[in-house]
Write a protein that holds these residues in place. Sequence first.
Motif, PDB file in Angstrom:
ATOM      1  N   CYS A   1      -4.765   1.052   3.935  1.00  8.46           N
ATOM      2  CA  CYS A   1      -4.555   0.711   2.520  1.00  8.46           C
ATOM      3  C   CYS A   1      -5.587   1.328   1.579  1.00  8.46           C
ATOM      4  O   CYS A   1      -5.256   1.650   0.453  1.00  8.46           O
TER       5      CYS A   1
ATOM      6  N   THR B   1      -7.000   4.184   1.517  1.00  9.67           N
ATOM      7  CA  THR B   1      -7.076   5.636   1.610  1.00  9.67           C
ATOM      8  C   THR B   1      -7.420   6.209   0.233  1.00  9.67           C
ATOM      9  O   THR B   1      -6.763   5.878  -0.747  1.00  9.67           O
TER      10      THR B   1
ATOM     11  N   ARG C   1     -10.548   8.600  -5.713  1.00  9.52           N
ATOM     12  CA  ARG C   1     -10.322   9.790  -4.881  1.00  9.52           C
ATOM     13  C   ARG C   1     -11.562  10.163  -4.072  1.00  9.52           C
ATOM     14  O   ARG C   1     -11.471  10.635  -2.956  1.00  9.52           O
TER      15      ARG C   1
ATOM     16  N   CYS D   1       0.833  -1.196   0.000  1.00  7.72           N
ATOM     17  CA  CYS D   1       0.000   0.000   0.000  1.00  7.72           C
ATOM     18  C   CYS D   1       0.870   1.250   0.000  1.00  7.72           C
ATOM     19  O   CYS D   1       1.919   1.290   0.648  1.00  7.72           O
ATOM     20  N   GLN D   2       0.404   2.275  -0.711  1.00  5.28           N
ATOM     21  CA  GLN D   2       1.126   3.544  -0.731  1.00  5.28           C
ATOM     22  C   GLN D   2       0.970   4.270   0.602  1.00  5.28           C
ATOM     23  O   GLN D   2       1.909   4.857   1.109  1.00  5.28           O
ATOM     24  N   HIS D   3      -0.255   4.234   1.151  1.00  2.00           N
ATOM     25  CA  HIS D   3      -0.547   4.894   2.429  1.00  2.00           C
ATOM     26  C   HIS D   3      -1.251   3.917   3.348  1.00  2.00           C
ATOM     27  O   HIS D   3      -1.870   2.963   2.906  1.00  2.00           O
ATOM     28  N   GLU D   4      -1.170   4.200   4.637  1.00  2.00           N
ATOM     29  CA  GLU D   4      -1.921   3.435   5.625  1.00  2.00           C
ATOM     30  C   GLU D   4      -3.077   4.296   6.108  1.00  2.00           C
ATOM     31  O   GLU D   4      -2.861   5.481   6.362  1.00  2.00           O
TER      32      GLU D   4
ATOM     33  N   ALA E   1      -5.389   2.322  -8.591  1.00  3.72           N
ATOM     34  CA  ALA E   1      -5.693   3.560  -7.859  1.00  3.72           C
ATOM     35  C   ALA E   1      -6.980   3.376  -7.062  1.00  3.72           C
ATOM     36  O   ALA E   1      -7.960   2.826  -7.557  1.00  3.72           O
TER      37      ALA E   1
ATOM     38  N   SER F   1      -4.954   7.029  -3.027  1.00  6.03           N
ATOM     39  CA  SER F   1      -3.667   6.322  -2.948  1.00  6.03           C
ATOM     40  C   SER F   1      -3.636   5.166  -3.946  1.00  6.03           C
ATOM     41  O   SER F   1      -4.598   4.923  -4.663  1.00  6.03           O
ATOM     42  N   TYR F   2      -2.530   4.490  -3.984  1.00  6.27           N
ATOM     43  CA  TYR F   2      -2.336   3.388  -4.938  1.00  6.27           C
ATOM     44  C   TYR F   2      -2.023   2.097  -4.206  1.00  6.27           C
ATOM     45  O   TYR F   2      -1.381   2.097  -3.156  1.00  6.27           O
TER      46      TYR F   2
END
Length: 162
Positions: free
Chosen positions: A113, A115, A157, A108-111, A154, A118-119
């Motif tokens: 997962c 979000t 958003r 995951c790009q952000h926590e 992706a 994010s990707y």
Amino acid sequence: MNSERRDLRRAWAAVRSRLGEGERGSAVVEFLGVSLLMLVPIVYLILTLAQIQASGFAAEGAAREAGRVLAGAETFEQGLTAAHLAVELSFADQGIAVDGAQALQIRCQHEPCLTPGSYLYISVRTDVGLPGMPAMLSGTLPSVTQVQADAMTAIPRYREVG
């Protein structure tokens, strides 16, 4: 005239023996033997390449579909369960049995997962057995090949955060 005929027959017999008239029909047998010796490895090569190509298609589809399923899931746990199933189904379509939990890796790009914006980086990796490989040769020759496919998905958003 008879002596000329006898001489001509002797000469003709000598020519026929030199040309190998005694081996009539052996060209067909030799052709079939050589054809089989060439045909068997070519058919095996085609079957092996088809198996590798099918597993490559399955891995690509599995990575893509696992990302789509995860991106559309309400929770990460639900998405992960569905992604494992998507991987197993993608390989099953090609006649290959795979454990989705072992084959699938997600980064995951952000926590957390899922979000929004994010990707997800998805990797599907598994070993695929080569067709017709006897077990006694597995120590000397490679009997499996590793197939890997990666995908990036992706997270929408404007996803509702739950």
